[in-house]
Design a protein around this motif. Structure first.
Motif, PDB file in Angstrom:
ATOM      1  N   GLY A  78     -20.471 -41.579  16.787  1.00  0.00           N
ATOM      2  CA  GLY A  78     -21.161 -41.969  18.007  1.00  0.00           C
ATOM      3  C   GLY A  78     -22.079 -43.152  17.828  1.00  0.00           C
ATOM      4  O   GLY A  78     -22.318 -43.619  16.717  1.00  0.00           O
ATOM      5  N   GLY A  79     -22.595 -43.610  18.938  1.00  0.00           N
ATOM      6  CA  GLY A  79     -23.499 -44.748  19.017  1.00  0.00           C
ATOM      7  C   GLY A  79     -23.678 -45.052  20.492  1.00  0.00           C
ATOM      8  O   GLY A  79     -24.008 -44.175  21.281  1.00  0.00           O
ATOM      9  N   LYS A  80     -23.404 -46.296  20.873  1.00  0.00           N
ATOM     10  CA  LYS A  80     -23.370 -46.646  22.294  1.00  0.00           C
ATOM     11  C   LYS A  80     -22.252 -47.652  22.515  1.00  0.00           C
ATOM     12  O   LYS A  80     -21.863 -48.379  21.602  1.00  0.00           O
ATOM     13  CB  LYS A  80     -24.717 -47.202  22.770  1.00  0.00           C
ATOM     14  N   GLY A  81     -21.705 -47.681  23.711  1.00  0.00           N
ATOM     15  CA  GLY A  81     -20.713 -48.689  24.071  1.00  0.00           C
ATOM     16  C   GLY A  81     -19.278 -48.325  23.821  1.00  0.00           C
ATOM     17  O   GLY A  81     -18.371 -49.066  24.206  1.00  0.00           O
ATOM     18  N   GLY A  82     -19.009 -47.193  23.145  1.00  0.00           N
ATOM     19  CA  GLY A  82     -17.637 -46.738  22.967  1.00  0.00           C
ATOM     20  C   GLY A  82     -16.885 -47.424  21.840  1.00  0.00           C
ATOM     21  O   GLY A  82     -17.451 -48.180  21.050  1.00  0.00           O
ATOM     22  N   LEU A  83     -15.574 -47.156  21.764  1.00  0.00           N
ATOM     23  CA  LEU A  83     -14.688 -47.693  20.738  1.00  0.00           C
ATOM     24  C   LEU A  83     -13.380 -48.136  21.397  1.00  0.00           C
ATOM     25  O   LEU A  83     -13.070 -47.735  22.517  1.00  0.00           O
ATOM     26  CB  LEU A  83     -14.404 -46.637  19.670  1.00  0.00           C
ATOM     27  N   ASP A  84     -12.598 -48.946  20.669  1.00  0.00           N
ATOM     28  CA  ASP A  84     -11.368 -49.484  21.243  1.00  0.00           C
ATOM     29  C   ASP A  84     -10.221 -48.485  21.152  1.00  0.00           C
ATOM     30  O   ASP A  84     -10.365 -47.372  20.631  1.00  0.00           O
ATOM     31  CB  ASP A  84     -11.008 -50.824  20.605  1.00  0.00           C
ATOM     32  N   SER A  85      -9.061 -48.889  21.675  1.00  0.00           N
ATOM     33  CA  SER A  85      -7.919 -47.977  21.777  1.00  0.00           C
ATOM     34  C   SER A  85      -7.413 -47.520  20.410  1.00  0.00           C
ATOM     35  O   SER A  85      -6.946 -46.378  20.271  1.00  0.00           O
ATOM     36  CB  SER A  85      -6.786 -48.642  22.560  1.00  0.00           C
ATOM     37  N   ASN A  86      -7.473 -48.375  19.390  1.00  0.00           N
ATOM     38  CA  ASN A  86      -7.037 -47.961  18.054  1.00  0.00           C
ATOM     39  C   ASN A  86      -7.934 -46.859  17.507  1.00  0.00           C
ATOM     40  O   ASN A  86      -7.457 -45.899  16.878  1.00  0.00           O
ATOM     41  CB  ASN A  86      -7.049 -49.153  17.095  1.00  0.00           C
ATOM     42  N   SER A  87      -9.229 -46.976  17.756  1.00  0.00           N
ATOM     43  CA  SER A  87     -10.163 -45.936  17.312  1.00  0.00           C
ATOM     44  C   SER A  87      -9.954 -44.653  18.106  1.00  0.00           C
ATOM     45  O   SER A  87     -10.011 -43.551  17.548  1.00  0.00           O
ATOM     46  CB  SER A  87     -11.603 -46.425  17.459  1.00  0.00           C
ATOM     47  N   VAL A  88      -9.721 -44.793  19.421  1.00  0.00           N
ATOM     48  CA  VAL A  88      -9.489 -43.610  20.257  1.00  0.00           C
ATOM     49  C   VAL A  88      -8.257 -42.848  19.763  1.00  0.00           C
ATOM     50  O   VAL A  88      -8.252 -41.606  19.716  1.00  0.00           O
ATOM     51  CB  VAL A  88      -9.342 -44.008  21.735  1.00  0.00           C
ATOM     52  N   ALA A  89      -7.218 -43.577  19.358  1.00  0.00           N
ATOM     53  CA  ALA A  89      -6.016 -42.928  18.825  1.00  0.00           C
ATOM     54  C   ALA A  89      -6.340 -42.136  17.574  1.00  0.00           C
ATOM     55  O   ALA A  89      -5.833 -41.018  17.377  1.00  0.00           O
ATOM     56  CB  ALA A  89      -4.942 -43.982  18.537  1.00  0.00           C
ATOM     57  N   ALA A  90      -7.201 -42.692  16.717  1.00  0.00           N
ATOM     58  CA  ALA A  90      -7.600 -41.975  15.501  1.00  0.00           C
ATOM     59  C   ALA A  90      -8.415 -40.732  15.847  1.00  0.00           C
ATOM     60  O   ALA A  90      -8.242 -39.676  15.222  1.00  0.00           O
ATOM     61  CB  ALA A  90      -8.396 -42.906  14.589  1.00  0.00           C
ATOM     62  N   LEU A  91      -9.309 -40.839  16.843  1.00  0.00           N
ATOM     63  CA  LEU A  91     -10.093 -39.679  17.263  1.00  0.00           C
ATOM     64  C   LEU A  91      -9.175 -38.564  17.757  1.00  0.00           C
ATOM     65  O   LEU A  91      -9.353 -37.392  17.391  1.00  0.00           O
ATOM     66  CB  LEU A  91     -11.062 -40.073  18.380  1.00  0.00           C
ATOM     67  N   ARG A  92      -8.205 -38.921  18.578  1.00  0.00           N
ATOM     68  CA  ARG A  92      -7.271 -37.928  19.124  1.00  0.00           C
ATOM     69  C   ARG A  92      -6.456 -37.281  18.005  1.00  0.00           C
ATOM     70  O   ARG A  92      -6.277 -36.054  17.973  1.00  0.00           O
ATOM     71  CB  ARG A  92      -6.353 -38.583  20.139  1.00  0.00           C
ATOM     72  N   GLU A  93      -5.992 -38.093  17.064  1.00  0.00           N
ATOM     73  CA  GLU A  93      -5.171 -37.597  15.966  1.00  0.00           C
ATOM     74  C   GLU A  93      -5.946 -36.614  15.084  1.00  0.00           C
ATOM     75  O   GLU A  93      -5.376 -35.624  14.598  1.00  0.00           O
ATOM     76  CB  GLU A  93      -4.698 -38.791  15.130  1.00  0.00           C
ATOM     77  N   CYS A  94      -7.234 -36.860  14.902  1.00  0.00           N
ATOM     78  CA  CYS A  94      -8.027 -36.071  13.955  1.00  0.00           C
ATOM     79  C   CYS A  94      -8.917 -35.029  14.619  1.00  0.00           C
ATOM     80  O   CYS A  94      -9.634 -34.298  13.923  1.00  0.00           O
ATOM     81  CB  CYS A  94      -8.894 -37.011  13.106  1.00  0.00           C
ATOM     82  N   GLY A  95      -8.903 -34.967  15.947  1.00  0.00           N
ATOM     83  CA  GLY A  95      -9.761 -33.999  16.631  1.00  0.00           C
ATOM     84  C   GLY A  95     -11.228 -34.341  16.520  1.00  0.00           C
ATOM     85  O   GLY A  95     -12.084 -33.463  16.382  1.00  0.00           O
TER      86      GLY A  95
END
Length: 209
Positions: free
Chosen positions: A109-126
């Motif tokens: 976490g932080g502020k401002g979010g992350l890009d689509s490549n990072s979102v894919a990693a988040l989804r993959e790893c829970g």
């Protein structure tokens, strides 16, 4: 309807399952030990460790890694963290997928979010992305309880790999959940939908002037 979840680190098996049930807009507080850094050199070093299989001086697997800045002052031989302030996570997009996949944090976490490549990693790893209030340093800093460990101390305090003890850190907002839903995608869609109307009003204003 958003809910407030009180997470305690290390996560119990029940709370690990609960992460999958968090939804965008839910609120979270965190108690326990969290690792923080806002250093780009630090992120490069972490990503290299993930790539090579080298061990970090702290174990992030199942834990929390946040883009929170802090300054640590030595007071009578005790390391005292003085504040917490969120940094813009998009600065670290290039390294976050490797960090998430290779080092195993379940909360980032932080502020401002992350890009689509990072979102894919988040989804993959829970893994879940939490958004901390920008400018909310006085509120966030109340959670500080001490320094658990400090590594890579050749860097300035804000760039070090610091593990801090916190109590009820937050509240933070689930902005990207473990299923890949992102509040930032919704905002982008809304902004694009509003753009033609804004341009039309600007055109009319120019014509009438």
């Amino acid at each position: 309807m958003s809910r407030l979840h009180e997470l305690h680190l290390p996560l119990s098996p029940a709370q690990t399952r609960e992460l999958r049930e968090l939804r965008v807009g839910d609120m979270v507080t965190i108690t326990g030990s969290v690792t923080v850094s806002i250093g780009i050199p630090t992120h490069k070093r972490m990503a290299e460790a993930a790539r090579s299989g080298a061990e970090l001086p702290v174990n992030l697997n199942g834990g929390a890694f946040f883009h929170l800045s802090t300054y640590v002052r030595e007071q009578e031989g005790v390391s005292v963290p003085l504040y917490l302030n969120p940094s813009t996570s998009t600065r670290y997009n290039a390294w976050m997928p490797e960090i998430v996949r290779g080092l195993g944090p379940r909360l980032v976490g932080g502020k401002g979010g992350l890009d689509s490549n990072s979102v894919a990693a988040l989804r993959e790893c829970g893994c879940v992305y939490l958004s901390f209030l920008g400018g909310g340093s006085p509120l966030l800093s109340r959670a500080l309880r001490g320094v658990r460990s400090s590594h890579w101390n050749e860097y300035i305090s804000q760039f070090r790999l610091l593990t801090l003890d916190v109590e009820r850190l937050g509240p933070a907002t689930v902005s990207i959940d473990a299923n890949g839903n992102s509040a930032y995608d919704d905002l982008s869609v809304q902004a694009r939908a509003r753009l033609p109307g804004i341009l039309d009003r600007l055109r009319q204003a120019r014509q009438s002037s």
